[in-house]
Scaffold this active site. Structure first.
Site, PDB file in Angstrom:
ATOM      1  N   LEU A 112      32.235 -10.266 -32.460  1.00 40.54           N
ATOM      2  CA  LEU A 112      31.337  -9.203 -31.998  1.00 40.54           C
ATOM      3  C   LEU A 112      32.005  -8.444 -30.865  1.00 40.54           C
ATOM      4  CD1 LEU A 112      27.997 -11.246 -31.734  1.00 40.54           C
ATOM      5  CD2 LEU A 112      28.555  -9.585 -33.522  1.00 40.54           C
ATOM      6  N   HIS A 113      31.984  -7.111 -30.931  1.00 34.35           N
ATOM      7  CA  HIS A 113      32.515  -6.355 -29.791  1.00 34.35           C
ATOM      8  C   HIS A 113      31.903  -4.962 -29.647  1.00 34.35           C
ATOM      9  CE1 HIS A 113      34.933  -4.479 -32.952  1.00 34.35           C
ATOM     10  NE2 HIS A 113      35.188  -3.514 -32.111  1.00 34.35           N
ATOM     11  N   ARG A 114      31.168  -4.490 -30.662  1.00 32.99           N
ATOM     12  CA  ARG A 114      30.652  -3.116 -30.598  1.00 32.99           C
ATOM     13  C   ARG A 114      29.466  -3.015 -29.641  1.00 32.99           C
ATOM     14  NH1 ARG A 114      33.263   0.234 -33.814  1.00 32.99           N
ATOM     15  NH2 ARG A 114      34.485  -0.685 -35.512  1.00 32.99           N
TER      16      ARG A 114
END
Length: 361
Positions: A208-210
């Site tokens: 996850l990074h957005r």
């Protein structure tokens, strides 16, 4: 031909590696071609940057602009200022940019203002989501590019809609998949493999990074708790992006199945993907790799710039709600893997096609 190649972030390095290999092959055949590799410094965590040079046999950059982090404007401006100096000191015939990060757009602008031709690898992909910084980077880069190298027919059609001349659009395939094929016999298990009791098919990979998924701490924690409960008996290997880690801080999450690990090098990460039961991610590039490896992928986004990973490949677009993920994952558990294939020209030879086309210009 003198080419300056730009890299700034993890996906860039994965795409650059086979391009450099293709250039070296041409040089060994006696072709007049050379390159200068410029690292903007946009990703400066060792596991997001330096590791990839070692693992993928990319030569050390001729120049590192050392830009590092900052706001969108700060980072873009810093790259432009530093690259302008770099390009004045080291003129070239062509600047080659890949992907859609800030470095891609910034260096393309600088090159065009110095009347240098620009080649964009992975041109034409669109999500239609103007809240994504990457979408803005794509549109601006493609508006000033000279040579467009696309991964799909859909991307080529997108460019035609924008008024790009058909003769400048080249459907060549996917350089990210070139790297995958070139390194499949080199991937190996990470150091925590035995410690966590991992085996083929007994775990899920999570990334996850957005911003919509990670920027708000409370909703991020709720998302992780939902994924943790959904997994049942499966372990979840969560490769935590530095940005996500900073947002979570010292939170006591009390998770049963999610195991946190540092960002992985390419060879370790591809081993994890290839041997996983499924992948949950908000990355676009990972959905390409899972498609080729035949691994079910659930993308926590409301849109994708890689529709072929859905229509042909193994990717399922989930949206951003845990309820949608639970429903779609539940259907997968009930019905099993759906029939999928590999998109056209994702055959490991895209980079060779790119260099062959450039040598004809």
């Amino acid at each position: 031909m003198k080419i300056t190649i730009i890299g700034g972030a993890r996906p860039n390095f994965i795409k650059i590696a086979p391009i450099i290999k293709a250039i070296e092959k041409k040089k060994n055949e006696g072709t007049y071609i050379s390159y200068r590799l410029v690292h903007t410094g946009q990703h400066y965590d060792k596991n997001l940057s330096d590791t990839f040079f070692d693992e993928l046999n990319i030569p050390k950059p001729n120049s590192n602009l050392g830009v590092k982090s900052g706001s969108q404007a700060e980072q873009t401006g810093a790259v432009m200022i530093a690259f302008e100096k770099e390009l004045l000191q080291n003129p070239c015939d062509l600047v080659l940019v890949v992907g859609d990060v800030n470095s891609t757009m910034a260096c393309a602008i600088v090159a065009k203002k110095q009347n240098i031709k620009v080649a964009h690898v992975e041109a034409g992909i669109r999500s239609g989501d103007m809240t994504m910084p990457e979408e803005i980077n794509r549109i601006i880069t493609d508006s000033i590019t000279d040579y467009f190298f696309t991964t799909s027919i859909t991307a080529s059609k997108n460019l035609l809609k924008y008024g790009v001349e058909e003769s400048n659009i080249h459907f060549v395939g996917n350089v990210m998949i070139d790297t995958l094929y070139q390194n499949l016999d080199r991937i190996f298990e990470p150091i925590f493999w035995k410690e966590f009791g991992l085996e083929n098919g007994n775990y899920i990979v999570l990334t996850l990074h957005r911003p919509p998924n990670v920027d708000e701490k409370h909703s991020l924690i709720q998302l992780l708790k939902g994924i943790d409960a959904m997994a049942a008996e499966k372990k979840i290997i969560f490769s935590v992006h530095p940005r996500t880690k900073a947002i979570l801080g010292e939170s006591n999450l009390n998770l049963q199945n999610i195991l946190f690990v540092e960002p992985q090098g390419y060879l370790n990460f591809m081993y994890l993907i290839q041997n996983s039961f499924a992948v949950i991610t908000d990355s676009g590039g990972i959905s390409e790799e899972t498609t080729v490896l035949g691994i079910p992928c659930f993308t926590l986004r409301s849109n994708t710039e890689r529709p072929e990973t859905q229509s042909i490949g193994t990717n399922t677009l989930v949206g951003t709600s845990i309820q949608n993920l639970e429903r779609l994952y539940g259907e997968f558990i009930l019905c099993g893997r759906r029939e999928a294939g590999i998109p056209e020209l994702w055959d490991g030879k895209a980079s060779e096609r790119i260099i062959a086309i450039l040598m004809e210009k």
